[in-house]
Scaffold this active site. Structure first.
Site, PDB file in Angstrom:
ATOM      1  N   LYS A  63       0.827  -1.205   0.000  1.00  0.00           N
ATOM      2  CA  LYS A  63       0.000   0.000   0.000  1.00  0.00           C
ATOM      3  C   LYS A  63       0.866   1.261   0.000  1.00  0.00           C
ATOM      4  CE  LYS A  63      -3.916  -2.171   2.380  1.00  0.00           C
ATOM      5  NZ  LYS A  63      -4.714  -2.243   3.624  1.00  0.00           N
ATOM      6  N   SER A  81      -0.823   0.448   6.049  1.00  0.00           N
ATOM      7  CA  SER A  81      -1.182  -0.412   7.177  1.00  0.00           C
ATOM      8  C   SER A  81      -2.261  -1.403   6.760  1.00  0.00           C
ATOM      9  CB  SER A  81      -1.678   0.430   8.366  1.00  0.00           C
ATOM     10  OG  SER A  81      -1.865  -0.379   9.513  1.00  0.00           O
ATOM     11  N   ASP A  82      -2.283  -2.541   7.416  1.00  0.00           N
ATOM     12  CA  ASP A  82      -3.313  -3.542   7.155  1.00  0.00           C
ATOM     13  C   ASP A  82      -3.590  -4.308   8.442  1.00  0.00           C
ATOM     14  OD1 ASP A  82      -4.904  -4.959   4.923  1.00  0.00           O
ATOM     15  OD2 ASP A  82      -3.987  -6.611   6.018  1.00  0.00           O
ATOM     16  N   THR A  83      -4.866  -4.612   8.667  1.00  0.00           N
ATOM     17  CA  THR A  83      -5.282  -5.313   9.885  1.00  0.00           C
ATOM     18  C   THR A  83      -6.137  -6.518   9.519  1.00  0.00           C
ATOM     19  OG1 THR A  83      -5.260  -3.252  11.159  1.00  0.00           O
ATOM     20  CG2 THR A  83      -6.526  -5.086  12.075  1.00  0.00           C
ATOM     21  N   GLY A 118      -0.315  -4.814  10.564  1.00  0.00           N
ATOM     22  CA  GLY A 118       0.972  -4.498   9.970  1.00  0.00           C
ATOM     23  C   GLY A 118       1.062  -3.016   9.659  1.00  0.00           C
TER      24      GLY A 118
END
Length: 206
Positions: A63, A81-83, A118
């Site tokens: 991203k 960011s990634d969740t 992340g």
């Protein structure tokens, strides 16, 4: 000190959040940082056999790099960011519909689950990227079918990993948390601030 005083300041202009998430935006803005928002177009599909930690790190980096590659705003530092929520070895992302949201909430009801968040901070000038992931465990209370239906009717689960928002109405479902609260919200803030400081993107306000 005023409760609204800035805790950090930008070292220079050019900080970009590669996300449309209002939750990530609010976490960064509350610290006094200035940044532009340029949502990433990266698909969040897991790779076959991909474990949670490498999954969220890969997407966070993708991203940040995708936005950096096309951004023309003069941005220098890009935050991705990634969740993901994990239960019984299954990665629970954003629900496709109300039925999927209900299934996720039933799976989480009365049990512990994991939240992996992340992050990546990419410096377009140096080409350097700092990235990592944070693991947090969350315990839900037992949910009735009526509670699940009512929560889904609120509309809150529709764009949330695992179909709930710990900072919203979903807070009542959480009995305990082991780890980072902001990571469950969607951005491991302490670690992101460390990365921004290390990259020279921000400085303490004082």
């Amino acid at each position: 000190m005023s409760p609204h005083a800035a805790l950090f300041r930008n070292a220079a202009e050019g900080l970009v959040l590669a996300s449309a998430s209002p939750r990530r935006r609010d976490l960064l803005a509350a610290l006094g940082l200035r940044f532009n928002i340029q949502p990433s177009l990266v698909e969040e599909t897991p790779l076959a056999g991909e474990a949670p930690r490498p999954h969220v790190i890969r997407l966070s980096e993708a991203k940040a790099l995708e936005v950096a590659a096309r951004d023309e705003s003069g941005g220098r530092w890009f935050i991705g960011s990634d969740t993901i929520v994990v239960q019984d070895g299954l990665l629970l992302g954003k629900p496709a519909d109300d039925g999927e949201a209900a299934a996720m909430l039933r799976a989480l009801s009365g049990r512990w689950h994991e939240v992996h968040s992340g992050f990546a901070v990419h410096d377009r000038h140096s080409g350097h990227t700092l990235s990592d992931a944070v693991l947090t465990r969350v315990l839900f209370r037992e949910l009735t079918e009526a509670e699940i239906a009512g929560y889904i009717a609120s509309g809150e689960p529709c764009d949330k990993a695992g179909s709930y928002a710990i900072q919203g109405l979903g807070a009542y479902m959480v009995r305990a948390i082991e780890g980072s609260y902001t990571s469950v919200v969607g951005l491991p803030l302490s670690e992101v601030i460390d990365a921004l400081l290390a990259q020279g993107a921000i400085l303490p306000a004082s």
